[in-house]
Design an enzyme around this catalytic site. Structure first.
Site, short mmCIF file in Angstrom:
data_model
loop_
_atom_site.label_atom_id
_atom_site.label_comp_id
_atom_site.label_asym_id
_atom_site.label_seq_id
_atom_site.Cartn_x
_atom_site.Cartn_y
_atom_site.Cartn_z
N LYS A 77 -4.95 -8.60 -54.13
CA LYS A 77 -4.01 -9.74 -54.24
C LYS A 77 -4.17 -10.63 -53.02
O LYS A 77 -4.28 -11.85 -53.14
CB LYS A 77 -2.57 -9.23 -54.31
N ASN A 78 -4.21 -10.01 -51.84
CA ASN A 78 -4.19 -10.79 -50.59
C ASN A 78 -5.53 -11.42 -50.23
O ASN A 78 -5.62 -12.16 -49.26
CB ASN A 78 -3.65 -9.92 -49.44
N CYS A 96 8.68 -12.49 -50.42
CA CYS A 96 9.53 -11.31 -50.19
C CYS A 96 10.39 -11.54 -48.93
O CYS A 96 9.94 -12.09 -47.95
CB CYS A 96 8.68 -10.08 -49.96
N ARG A 100 9.89 -15.29 -41.74
CA ARG A 100 8.55 -15.72 -42.22
C ARG A 100 8.35 -17.23 -42.07
O ARG A 100 8.08 -17.95 -43.03
CB ARG A 100 8.32 -15.27 -43.66
N PRO A 101 8.48 -17.72 -40.84
CA PRO A 101 8.25 -19.16 -40.59
C PRO A 101 6.77 -19.51 -40.76
O PRO A 101 5.93 -18.61 -40.88
CB PRO A 101 8.68 -19.32 -39.13
C1 EPZ Z 1 0.04 -11.68 -45.10
O1 EPZ Z 1 1.31 -12.31 -44.97
C2 EPZ Z 1 0.12 -10.83 -46.34
N1 EPZ Z 1 0.39 -11.67 -47.51
C3 EPZ Z 1 1.25 -9.80 -46.19
O2 EPZ Z 1 1.23 -8.97 -47.35
C4 EPZ Z 1 0.95 -8.94 -44.95
O3 EPZ Z 1 2.03 -8.04 -44.77
C5 EPZ Z 1 0.79 -9.85 -43.73
O4 EPZ Z 1 -0.23 -10.83 -43.97
C6 EPZ Z 1 0.41 -9.05 -42.48
O5 EPZ Z 1 -0.76 -8.35 -42.72
C7 EPZ Z 1 -0.63 -12.32 -48.10
O6 EPZ Z 1 -1.76 -12.24 -47.67
C8 EPZ Z 1 -0.30 -13.14 -49.32
P1 EPZ Z 1 1.40 -13.21 -41.06
P2 EPZ Z 1 1.52 -13.51 -43.90
O7 EPZ Z 1 1.30 -14.68 -41.04
O8 EPZ Z 1 0.30 -14.36 -43.89
C9 EPZ Z 1 5.04 -14.17 -38.13
C10 EPZ Z 1 2.15 -7.85 -49.19
O9 EPZ Z 1 2.98 -6.93 -49.26
N2 EPZ Z 1 4.62 -15.57 -38.28
O10 EPZ Z 1 0.31 -12.39 -40.46
O11 EPZ Z 1 2.81 -14.14 -44.18
C11 EPZ Z 1 5.65 -13.65 -39.43
O12 EPZ Z 1 7.01 -13.99 -39.51
C12 EPZ Z 1 2.38 -8.98 -48.22
O13 EPZ Z 1 1.09 -7.91 -49.86
C13 EPZ Z 1 5.27 -16.54 -37.52
O14 EPZ Z 1 6.16 -16.24 -36.74
O15 EPZ Z 1 1.60 -12.67 -42.54
C14 EPZ Z 1 5.45 -12.17 -39.33
O16 EPZ Z 1 6.47 -11.61 -38.53
C15 EPZ Z 1 3.70 -8.85 -47.48
N3 EPZ Z 1 4.89 -17.84 -37.68
C16 EPZ Z 1 4.11 -12.06 -38.60
O17 EPZ Z 1 3.90 -13.33 -37.95
C17 EPZ Z 1 3.90 -18.21 -38.54
O18 EPZ Z 1 3.58 -19.43 -38.61
C18 EPZ Z 1 2.93 -11.75 -39.51
O19 EPZ Z 1 2.82 -12.81 -40.41
C19 EPZ Z 1 3.26 -17.21 -39.29
C20 EPZ Z 1 3.62 -15.89 -39.14
#
Ligand code: EPZ
Length: 419
Positions: A22-23, A116, A121-122
């Site tokens: 999916k990801n 979710c 999730r900013p």
């Molecule tokens: C991706 O989410 C995945 N989703 C998530 O999978 C996965 O848990 C996550 O990466 C971490 O591996 C998809 O690929 C569709 P991040 P993403 O940006 O991109 C903070 C699942 O279950 N952050 O790495 O949203 C954020 O709040 C899903 O399949 C900021 O603060 O993850 C989080 O605490 C859930 N500002 C952390 O970073 C931003 O601009 C990680 O987020 C972006 C992120």
């Protein structure tokens, strides 16, 4: 409501195949918007988030068809740069259409993404990086009007956190931008590498994926291609954890042990026997599970946050006390209160869960509140004594192709019905 009724207590036995990731599929689908030609994407999982992506692509004027796991997309003539709020709210990865739309059309109007409730999730890292590339963002009441009055250009982008989504958004915007973009502190997840391989297959100039520094030199246009999505490593982890909980033995095909090393190490420490091959992983659990040393979720190649709810469920039945620290999302222990209803002994305080393993879990009426929490409750219910009624399975359908059928094929007793 629709739910799973699960009669627990049976061991798993047999072979089960994971779907496409999916990801990986979601960012690759967004990348189709950049392509002036037709894309054929094999191994596309049939999931609600994928259907939502088809709706967004269609709304932007990309001709899309998903049939039997094969997506054909034709973005020769995009007709819009506007994504309605109702589509943006369908999932988190709708934010990736910003990079793709800006990259192809030079403008985009969208609102904040849904997804979710794992925390705030900013997308501040996404927006700051795109602004460095010449994107002007005018935000008003949750709507972002993005444009590039002086054109989209390459830039050096340092991410304060190796965000998966921010890395992907910059890659998408940079593929057709003028000049070179360098992403420092880039995410290293295998799904990032799959996106890079897809873009290169369409003629993009990208190097360094899988490391913390990714370089993209913009090209004039991207051409169509045929591509196969990588296997879903979190679905594989789900099957491994379900087998660890239920006992028995399982061969998980279409999976790569090298992408799941931290999860495999923990399951071995807990008492499972696991053997990884090129494209499959064998697991057997014959002995009682035992507690493991502290688990900390980290960006890849650390322990994946997406497998954290699943391993927490496993440790609920592991003799001794285990500790899990969730370092990625602020609200990702949402399965824990439901596991407690099933007899688990878990104390959750902020980002720390202390799990005192118990020999038995019991069937109960429980609710999924996010994708991986739902998978964890399903795994726990398969190993529990008695009947579990699990609601909120629409969350599970976002990330798993008919999870109940897959697990039933190896001995679980799960039916999808009204509960
Ligand atoms: C991706 O989410 C995945 N989703 C998530 O999978 C996965 O848990 C996550 O990466 C971490 O591996 C998809 O690929 C569709 P991040 P993403 O940006 O991109 C903070 C699942 O279950 N952050 O790495 O949203 C954020 O709040 C899903 O399949 C900021 O603060 O993850 C989080 O605490 C859930 N500002 C952390 O970073 C931003 O601009 C990680 O987020 C972006 C992120």
């Amino acid at each position: 409501m629709q739910g799973f009724v699960i009669e627990g207590g049976t061991e798993l036995k047999g072979e089960i195949m994971t779907s496409g990731s999916k990801n990986a599929a979601l960012p690759i689908m967004a990348a189709c918007l950049l392509v002036n030609g037709e894309v054929r994407l094999d191994g596309c999982p049939c999931l609600s988030d994928v259907y939502s992506s088809v709706r967004i692509l269609s709304c932007l004027g990309c001709r899309c068809e998903l049939r039997g796991g094969v997506l054909t997309a034709d973005a020769k003539a995009p007709t819009s740069d506007y994504i309605p709020d109702r589509l943006m709210r369908l999932m988190r990865s709708s934010s990736l259409y910003l990079g793709a739309c800006i990259g192809r059309l030079g403008s985009c109007t969208l609102s904040y993404p849904g997804g979710c409730e794992l925390g705030a999730r900013p997308i501040d890292l996404h927006l700051a990086a795109l602004e460095k590339m010449g994107v002007h963002i005018n935000e008003s009441r949750g709507v972002l009007e993005c444009s590039c009055p002086n054109g989209l250009h390459g830039a050096g982008v340092s991410l304060s956190f190796p965000s998966v989504g921010a890395t992907e958004n910059v890659m998408l915007a940079a593929a057709l931008a003028k000049g070179e973009t360098v992403i420092y502190n880039a995410a290293r997840e295998p799904e990032i590498a799959d996106l890079a391989r897809f873009l290169r297959c369409c003629g993009a100039n990208i190097t360094g994926e899988g490391t913390s520094v990714i370089r993209i030199s913009g090209v004039k246009a991207l051409h169509g291609c045929e591509y196969k999505v990588m296997p879903d490593r979190i679905v594989a982890a789900t099957y491994l954890c379900t087998a660890a909980l239920a006992g028995g033995e399982l061969m998980v095909t279409n999976s790569r042990a090298c992408e799941l090393r931290p999860v495999i190490d923990v399951l071995c420490e807990a008492g499972c026997d696991i053997y990884g091959y090129d494209d499959r992983i064998y697991i057997s659990r014959k002995r009682p599970l035992k507690a493991v040393k502290t688990i900390r979720t980290m960006p890849y190649p650390g322990f994946p946050t997406d497998a954290q709810p699943l391993i927490t469920a496993v440790l609920a039945r592991a003799r001794g006390v285990s500790v899990v620290a969730e370092n990625i999302f602020e609200n990702r222990f949402r399965a824990n209160p439901e596991l407690v209803r099933m007899g688990a002994r878990i104390r959750t305080e902020g980002r720390i869960a202390v799990i005192e393993g118990t020999d038995r879990l019991y069937g109960a009426r429980v609710m999924a509140s996010d994708l991986r929490a739902g998978a964890a409750l399903t795994a726990a219910a398969v190993s529990a004594q008695g009947i579990t009624e699990l609601g909120g399975i629409e969350y599970i359908d976002r990330g798993y192709e008919r999870l109940e059928k897959a697990l039933s094929s190896v001995g679980a007793r799960i039916t999808r019905t009204k509960i």
